[in-house]
Each structure stands twice: as C-alpha cells, then as structure tokens.
Design an enzyme around this catalytic site. Structure first.
Site, PDB file in Angstrom:
ATOM      1  CD  GLU A 128      -2.707   1.441   2.413  1.00  0.00           C
ATOM      2  OE1 GLU A 128      -2.698   0.577   3.304  1.00  0.00           O
ATOM      3  OE2 GLU A 128      -3.403   2.453   2.438  1.00  0.00           O
ATOM      4  N   GLY A 267       3.664   2.085  10.658  1.00  0.00           N
ATOM      5  CA  GLY A 267       3.340   1.282  11.833  1.00  0.00           C
ATOM      6  C   GLY A 267       3.043  -0.163  11.477  1.00  0.00           C
ATOM      7  CG  MET A 269       0.159  -3.295   4.712  1.00  0.00           C
ATOM      8  SD  MET A 269      -0.764  -1.787   4.295  1.00  0.00           S
ATOM      9  CE  MET A 269      -2.106  -2.507   3.367  1.00  0.00           C
ATOM     10  CG  ASN A 271      -0.323  -6.837   3.778  1.00  0.00           C
ATOM     11  OD1 ASN A 271      -0.393  -5.912   2.989  1.00  0.00           O
ATOM     12  ND2 ASN A 271       0.659  -6.968   4.667  1.00  0.00           N
ATOM     13  CG  HIS A 303      -5.574   0.871  12.598  1.00  0.00           C
ATOM     14  ND1 HIS A 303      -6.227   2.081  12.569  1.00  0.00           N
ATOM     15  CD2 HIS A 303      -5.053   0.705  11.360  1.00  0.00           C
ATOM     16  CE1 HIS A 303      -6.101   2.614  11.362  1.00  0.00           C
ATOM     17  NE2 HIS A 303      -5.385   1.794  10.602  1.00  0.00           N
ATOM     18  CD  GLU A 304      -2.713  -1.974  10.562  1.00  0.00           C
ATOM     19  OE1 GLU A 304      -3.309  -2.085   9.469  1.00  0.00           O
ATOM     20  OE2 GLU A 304      -2.165  -0.904  10.927  1.00  0.00           O
ATOM     21  CG  HIS A 307      -7.493  -1.408   7.957  1.00  0.00           C
ATOM     22  ND1 HIS A 307      -8.250  -0.388   7.419  1.00  0.00           N
ATOM     23  CD2 HIS A 307      -6.314  -0.834   8.348  1.00  0.00           C
ATOM     24  CE1 HIS A 307      -7.551   0.750   7.492  1.00  0.00           C
ATOM     25  NE2 HIS A 307      -6.389   0.513   8.056  1.00  0.00           N
ATOM     26  CD  GLU A 326      -5.737   3.761   6.846  1.00  0.00           C
ATOM     27  OE1 GLU A 326      -5.858   3.601   8.079  1.00  0.00           O
ATOM     28  OE2 GLU A 326      -5.262   2.885   6.088  1.00  0.00           O
TER      29      GLU A 326
HETATM   30  N1  ARG Z   1      -2.845   1.037   5.771  1.00  0.00           N
HETATM   31  C1  ARG Z   1      -1.788   1.161   6.727  1.00  0.00           C
HETATM   32  C2  ARG Z   1      -2.479   1.520   8.024  1.00  0.00           C
HETATM   33  O1  ARG Z   1      -2.792   2.614   8.341  1.00  0.00           O
HETATM   34  C3  ARG Z   1      -0.783   2.198   6.395  1.00  0.00           C
HETATM   35  C4  ARG Z   1       0.082   1.924   5.231  1.00  0.00           C
HETATM   36  C5  ARG Z   1       0.819   3.132   4.841  1.00  0.00           C
HETATM   37  N2  ARG Z   1       1.905   2.854   3.987  1.00  0.00           N
HETATM   38  C6  ARG Z   1       2.541   3.795   3.291  1.00  0.00           C
HETATM   39  N3  ARG Z   1       3.559   3.407   2.587  1.00  0.00           N
HETATM   40  N4  ARG Z   1       2.195   5.037   3.254  1.00  0.00           N
HETATM   41  O2  ARG Z   1      -2.873   0.699   8.738  1.00  0.00           O
HETATM   42 ZN    ZN Z   2      -5.026   1.968   8.632  1.00  0.00          ZN
END
Ligand code: ARG
Ligand code: ZN
Length: 868
Positions: A128, A267, A269, A271, A303-304, A307, A326
C-alpha cells in the site's frame, strides 16, 4: 503516448480526483509465482483479464526487468506493446486476454522498503499504496479486485513461506529449495497482497468466531521476541470479539497471521489474512517496552484487524478515498482502546495527537481536505488530516446519531458494499439510509480544509432563569479553496450549578433528538442562538464535551470557571481541557501560574484516588512544540522554552512536599488494574522530575534506586530521563547500564538513542556521537526516528543544529527511502513562523535542498512547504 489508464497522469504529474475513470479491464484471477534467489527474484504472473469499459489494456510497473510477455499464448514482441518507466501498454489487446508475464526484481537491494524487500534475513512486502507495481506489471489500483493464488519458492534456509489466504500445498523442489502455494478466496486489490519468506518463530493460538469458524492465529517474529508477542495475541482475540459485538463483523478466513519486521516505514499493514507489522507495533512486554508502547501495540493490532471489514472487504475506489478506510478504522480503534484504559484518558491522548499534529498541519502550507482532490505522490497523503481528522468526522456522526442509529447505519454500509471498492459518498449515503438521519451535510467536512473557529458567548438572565448561548462559526480564507462552506458541528454540552457543582438537567428544544443520552446541539448554521430554561442560578457551561467536534473553541471562560470545571466537571476529558486552557493562558498570554496550581491542588487527591491515569494527565503542560504550533509569527523557540520552564518550576515549588509524599506513598504493585498501575507509574515519574526541579537532593538517589530496582520499562526509562536530562552524577552509569542490558533489544535501544537525543542541552556534537555510533543504522527507520524524534522534543535544538541534521538526512533518504525522507521533512514545516533571522536561514536551507532532490515524495513536500 496514449495514457488512457486512469487516473490520468498529467504532464506536471498531478493526479486529480475529477479525472477518475473506471478501469478498462477487470482481472478475474491472478496466479503469482515468486522465486527468491540471493541476488534476484523471479516473478511470473498469469492474469485472466476481461474488458469492461473503454480504454487500453494498461499495466503499471516500476523498476521491473521484463523477461517475457505472452497474451493468449502468443509471445509479444517490442512492436506489440509500449513500455516506459511507469507502465506497459498492450496494443490492440483482445477483450479476453490471458496474460503471462515474467519479470526480475531485486528485493536484496531495495532500500525503499516498498514492494518486496529484504530486511536482514527476511523478505517481506509493503504494497500500500503503490508497491505492487514494483513486484510485477499489474493494474495496480484499488478498484481492480481479484482472487490471488500465490506460489512462493526459496532456499530452505528460509523455512517460513507465507502469502495471503489458506495454505493449499507445500513441498520440496530440489537443490535445497522448497515452495508453498497459498490461495486467497476473497477478491482483493493488489495493495493488500503480501508474502513473507524468512526464518521466523511463531506464537500460535486460535479463536472461534460468533459464526463458529475456528480461526488459527499466528504471530511470527524472531525466536527471542516470541515471549513479547502475548499482549498482541490477546489484543487480537479481544479485537475479534469486539468487532463482533460492536459492529456485527466476524472474521472470514481460517487463518490470521501477523509478521513482525524491524525495518518498516510505517506502523503496520492490514494485508488480507497476513498483516505485516513494524516490531514497534507488535512487541510488548513490561520489561522492554513502555506503557505507552503497550497501549499503542494493542491499538494498532486492533486497527489492522478492523481493516478486514473497513478497508479490505469494503475497499476504496481510488486513493483520494483513503480517509474512507483510515478515518473509519482509526475511529474504530480509538473506541476499542477506550475500553482498555481510562476512557477519558484515551480521548485525551487522541485529542492531544489531533491538536499537536493535525491542527498545525491544517493551518499551514500542507493543509488539505481529509479527502484531497489532487496529489502528486499519494504516499505524502498518509497524513494526520486523513487519519485523525477523518476519524473525528466519523466520531461526530456517531455522536449525533447515538449508538443504535449509528449501528443501523454501519449495518447498511456492510450490507450494501461488501466486496466493493467505494467512495466517501457511498459511506455517507449508507449511514443516512441505515440511520434514517440525513447526514449529507457532513460530506463538506471531507471536501474542505481548515479547522473551523467556533465562537460562543453565554448570557444568563436571572429574571427568566434562562441561559442563552450565541454561536458563530468561521473558517480562515484559503486561496486554493475559495468556496468554504459552514459545517455541521455537534456541540456536546452540560450546565453546572456554580454554587453546588451539580449538573443541571437540560431543557432546550434545540438539542438533538437522536443522541438521547447526552446534550448534543447540532450547530449547522453560520450563527445560531439556543436557550436553556429552568436554570435557577448562574451556571457554568462546559462546551464541546469529549471534544465533540474538531474545532477551535473560543469561549471567554473566567479563571474561576476553569478552576470550577477542573474540580466539578464529571467528563474527564473536559476536566483535562480546562487545565489545558489555563496553561495556554499562562504560557501564551503571560497570565500568572497560581490559578492552575491552586486548581490542581484542590482536585488532585480525589482524582488520584479514582483514576490515577487521569490524574497524571492533569499535569500535562503543553509541549514546546505544541505551544509553537499556536504561534503564527515571530516564534522564538528559546522564549517559549523559558516560559515553560518557569511554569514547571512554579508548579514544582507550588506543590512542595506533595511531590515527595505522593512519590513515596504511591505503589504500582498495589493496583490490580493495568490502567491504574499505568497511572501510578506515570504519576511517580512526574513527581520525580518535579522533585528534581525543586532541587531536592534526594531526587537523584530515588531516581537511581528506581532505575536499578525495577524491571518495568516505564519505571526504568522514567528514572533514566530524570537522571540524564538533569545531568545527575548517576546519569552516566545508568546510561551505560541501559546500553549493556538492552544492546540486543532494538526497540529498547531506540529509547537509549532517544533519551540522549532529547537531552535539553544536546549539541550538534552529541547528535554526531549518536549518528556515528555503531548501532545507528540508516536502513532502519525506527532508529533514524529515535534520534530525529529526540531532537525534535526540544524545539530550541531542533531549530538550531537540528535543521542541518534533518536536511542532511532528507537528502540521503531522498535517494534511499523517499517515503521516510519526505515525512521527516515535516518536522520543519513551520519554518515560516520563526522570527528573523532564523526564518530566512531555515528557508535558505530548504531551498538549497530543493535543488538537490529527485524523488516525487520529497519534491512535492518541499514545494508545498516553501509555498508558505
Ligand atoms: N494502511 C496502513 C495503516 O494505516 C498504512 C500503510 C501506509 N503505507 C505507506 N507506505 N504510506 O494501517
Ligand atoms: Zn489503517
């Protein structure tokens, strides 16, 4: 060249939301084969594509070596496609196209930590927002969803081979190599693809969902860190239960994996089924990590996990909609964390972050709407505004609706859009339909920048026993957004009887009927008047309770009223806010400190007994950095420093014996609740530093005893800071002890760097000592940030020798890791507020950098910064 792929890339590289077009081709399925070798990696992919709209077949790709390309079995030659540094356009592509693509990539020399990269013994991905195009050619945009099958092959010295979804098969391929095949049944965009190849240990557990699915839970880390994964594992199970109970969202695969990696830009990700985390957001253990870090681990795990529904099952149509996933997910993790510790303190911490980062961002040259309408480099838009203000918008709607209606709204969102890539409009529309309350006006919050000013006046009429509030809202003019509109602002409020301290029952027809629990007024005009009746005595009003809207409130509280609220407001957040309002007056308007000292003296004993963590926050004296963000011109860092030091000294002396008495009588071991124990540790550390300010000779002895006598990192580090920052005789030995004890513990060692970099009397030389230390590592963002963060803790230093340090780093990172380089520069965003000659000096340094950098990331940030 025909660039029909969208969003359209203009000659100046700016991408506009208004140019969005549906992708020309859909991808029905993807099969990836990733073979890792020591000096290169082969990636073969098979894409089943199908035309769905007008336009060419365009695949995005960056830094890829194209080895072979076949369409429907036919090998293409150079005449059949156009290839440039960003994309591969297939000429005359058929409506049904089976693509086979072979590329070679180099994770072993990928320093940007984007795409597939090697970090020590580990190969991991970060895709991402646009990393997947560095793995293979692909329509790498979030509105192309597909099912992925992934074969990973590597040397057997890497026993762990992971990818998204469920494991289908695994085996040997000879020559000391092995493979695994993973299948992810859920359609997903490429930014959620992940794979991991390495030598890791695993902590296993399982969780049975509300639907009866037995889910295997696995956290991967290096062997010695496995004991530090239990808190994360518990937080994961807790999050899974929480999302079922609060949003009706169970997990959907048979396995959920988390991998901890020490080199990571952000922080963590989300996936699908295979989260990849910065070690700093997984590892948690009282011995090695502070209480704050432990809280952060739990909130990032949540948080993850959250998502999975808000981001993965329902994803974003394009990257302009980033705040859709987000903002909502941050709001959800904040609510989750409110259940883990004192809810008031969680809100205080979240608002403190908002005010310290988002408010300044939104008042300077980098100001943008939560949903921007253009960008050059999307990585530059993972901002406080997208995340934190995005969360506040959702909180406002939730506040207005109340629990039940908000839940009806989210239910409708999941029902309608599961499996789709959607927009902010879709979210508001589903919330509106589900709740039955028209929320369309809230769209304005997403589309325009700036922190609204909310001016309120209160008038009491003793004859009619009524209290009237006059409200007015305004936004600072913004040349880039000329049509700013007024916004819907939920104002949560309470009235107290000034004599008795009791709360009035509110009689006011204007209050929202949706949120029946609290007094919430939806202020959605430029001006309004509301009136409360049956107010028998002159009241004290408490406005914007729990910070019900992200606005700058102007209300002319008297010092007595603030002192009253500190003592009698039962909303812990507003109690804290009253201390902060007083402190700002003392520090920015030169008011005497006594009112604040008297007020907390009167309040502390009761709050300490009930909520020690909240009590510790009543000592929050705004940081110099935050105070600076409230000064828009002629900012002189040393003046702010002097005033703040003076306040802390008055506080220390004003509290007298109270400090030592509290220090000696408080005992974290006597608390049976983590939040309370945290509070006691925080209070004791505060008392120690106040005692040092009092010049109490015993302070250093007590700090030294605390340092050596505790196995708890918050206690150890708190004591170390008192010793080091006050140049105590015991400081050197304690620092040496800390180093010896933790030299193999990267996260603890980060703290060792930070404490020294944050020394109030740090110098260019002391920073050079740190950055030339053998343990300093420019390939590990956490280590870089431990020093930059430390320097930044003292603005006097940051704006003198710090500038050079930041600029040199940014220049280096521009080439090696532009994502981190660009973010680092944000530390200098407010250069234009400095008094001369500093202002011109820093400006010149930034302009000098401008001529030397090459990455889109750093260039866009610098250009915007210099527009101020
Ligand atoms: N989606 C991730 C999170 O907030 C953040 C990833 C951001 N990565 C980046 N390369 N800007 O949980
Ligand atoms: Zn996030």
């Amino acid at each position: 060249m025909n660039i029909a792929a969208n969003p359209v890339i203009q000659a100046d590289q700016t991408i506009y939301l208004k140019d969005y077009q549906q992708p020309a081709y859909a991808v029905d399925s993807v099969a990836l084969d990733i073979q890792v070798f020591s000096d290169h990696t082969k990636v073969n992919s098979k894409l089943a594509m199908q035309r769905q709209a007008a336009g060419d077949l365009v695949l995005l790709g960056r830094d890829l070596e194209l080895v072979a390309l076949r369409v429907n079995g036919m090998t293409l030659t150079a005449a059949d496609y156009q290839l440039d540094s960003e994309q591969l356009l297939i000429l005359n592509a058929p409506a049904q196209a089976k693509l086979e693509i072979e590329v070679i990539i180099h994770p072993e020399s990928n320093t940007m930590l984007e795409g597939l990269y090697q970090a020590g013994d580990l190969f991991v991905t970060q895709n991402e927002p646009e990393g997947f195009r560095k793995i293979t050619f692909y329509p790498d945009r979030p509105d192309v969803l597909s099912v992925f099958t992934t074969r990973v092959e590597a040397d057997k010295k890497y026993p762990v081979l992971l990818a998204n979804g469920n494991l289908l098969e695994a085996g040997e391929v000879g020559e000391g190599r092995h493979y695994a095949i993973w299948e992810d049944p859920t359609k997903k965009p490429s930014y959620l693809f992940a794979c991991v190849i390495g030598d890791l240990a695993v902590l296993r557990d399982h969780y049975v969902t509300s639907e009866g699915r037995d889910v295997a839970l696995e956290i991967y880390a290096i062997e010695k860190d496995i004991p530090k994964c239990h808190i994360a594992m518990n937080a994961l199970k807790h999050s899974m239960r929480w999302d079922e109970e609060h949003y009706g969202r169970p997990y959907d695969l048979d396995i959920y994996m988390i991998v901890a990696v020490s080199q990571f830009n952000m922080g963590a990700m989300e996936n699908k089924g295979l989260n990849i985390f910065n070690t700093s957001c997984v590892l948690a253990d009282e011995e090695y990590t502070t209480d704050a870090a432990i809280m952060r681990v739990q909130s990032v795990i949540a948080h993850e996990y959250f998502h999975n529904w808000t981001g993965n099952r329902i994803t974003c149509r394009d990257w302009f909609q980033l705040c859709l996933k987000e903002g909502l997910t941050v709001f959800r993790d904040q609510s989750f964390s409110e259940d883990l510790q004192s809810a008031a303190v969680q809100r205080i911490d979240d608002v403190a972050v908002l005010k310290a980062h988002q408010f300044p961002e939104d008042s300077g040259p980098l100001s943008h709407p939560p949903r921007p309408d253009h960008f050059v480099e999307i990585n530059n838009f993972y901002t406080a505004t997208v995340y934190e203000k995005g969360a506040e918008i959702n909180r406002m709607m939730a506040t207005l609706l109340g629990k039940e209606k908000f839940r009806k709204g989210t239910d409708e969102y999941f029902r309608r859009y599961d499996g789709q890539a959607v927009t902010v409009e879709d979210w508001i529309d589903a919330l509106t339909t589900g709740s039955g309350v028209d929320l369309s006006a809230f769209l304005k919050w997403y589309n325009q920048p700036g922190t609204p000013k909310l001016e309120v006046q209160g008038t009491y009429d003793a004859v009619t026993q009524s209290y009237r509030l006059d409200l007015k809202q305004s936004l600072k003019a913004n040349a880039k957004y000329p049509n700013l509109q007024h916004l819907p602002i939920p104002v949560a409020l309470a009235l107290f009887n000034a004599e008795t301290g009791e709360q009035y029952t509110l009689h006011c027809s204007a209050l929202s009927e949706n949120n029946v629990k609290d007094g919430v007024y939806l202020f959605d005009q430029e001006q309004a008047v509301i009136e409360f009746t049956g107010v028998t005595e002159k009241p004290v009003v408490s406005l914007l309770r729990s910070f019900s809207a992200p606005v700058n409130l102007k209300f002319n509280y008297s010092d007595d009223e603030l002192a009253f609220l500190i003592q009698f407001e039962n909303n812990g957040f507003n109690q804290w806010q009253a201390t902060q309002t007083l402190i700002e007056r003392i520090l920015l308007e030169d008011q005497p400190a006594q009112s604040y000292i008297d007020a907390i003296k009167a309040t502390l004993p009761a709050v300490m007994a009930k909520d020690p963590l909240l009590a510790s926050r009543l000592f929050d004296v705004a940081s110099e950095g935050y105070l600076a963000s409230r000064i828009d011109q002629d900012y002189q860092p040393h003046l702010v420093n002097q005033k703040r030091e003076a306040l802390l000294n008055s506080l220390a002396h004003g509290l007298g014996d109270f400090c030592k008495q509290s220090y000696l009588s408080l005992d974290a071991a006597l608390q049976n609740d983590f939040s309370q124990a945290m509070g006691v540790r925080a209070l004791r550390n505060i008392m120690l530093s106040l005692m040092a300010r009092q010049g109490d000779t015993q302070a250093f002895e007590l700090a030294d005893a605390q340092y050596h006598g505790s196995n708890n990192m918050s206690e150890r580090l708190g004591a170390l800071k008192v010793l080091v920052w006050n140049d105590a005789p015991q400081a050197k030995a304690a620092l040496q002890d800390f180093y010896n004890r933790f030299k193999d513990e990267a996260l603890a060692l980060d703290q060792w760097f930070m404490v020294q970099a944050a020394h109030p009397k740090a110098t260019a030389a002391s920073i050079a000592y740190l950055t030339s230390h053998p343990d300093y590592d420019l390939g590990t963002p956490n280590r870089i940030r431990s020093v930059t963060g430390g320097v930044n803790a003292n603005p006097v230093n940051a704006w003198s020798f710090g500038v050079q340090h930041f600029i040199e780093l940014a220049k280096y990172l521009d080439e090696k890791n532009p994502i981190v380089g660009s973010r680092l520069l944000l530390l200098l965003t407010r250069w234009y507020t400095l008094a001369e000659p500093q202002r011109s000096e820093v400006k010149q340094a930034l302009q000098g950098l401008q001529t030397e950098v090459k990455s889109k990331n750093v260039i866009e940030t610098l250009n915007s910064m210099l527009e101020a």
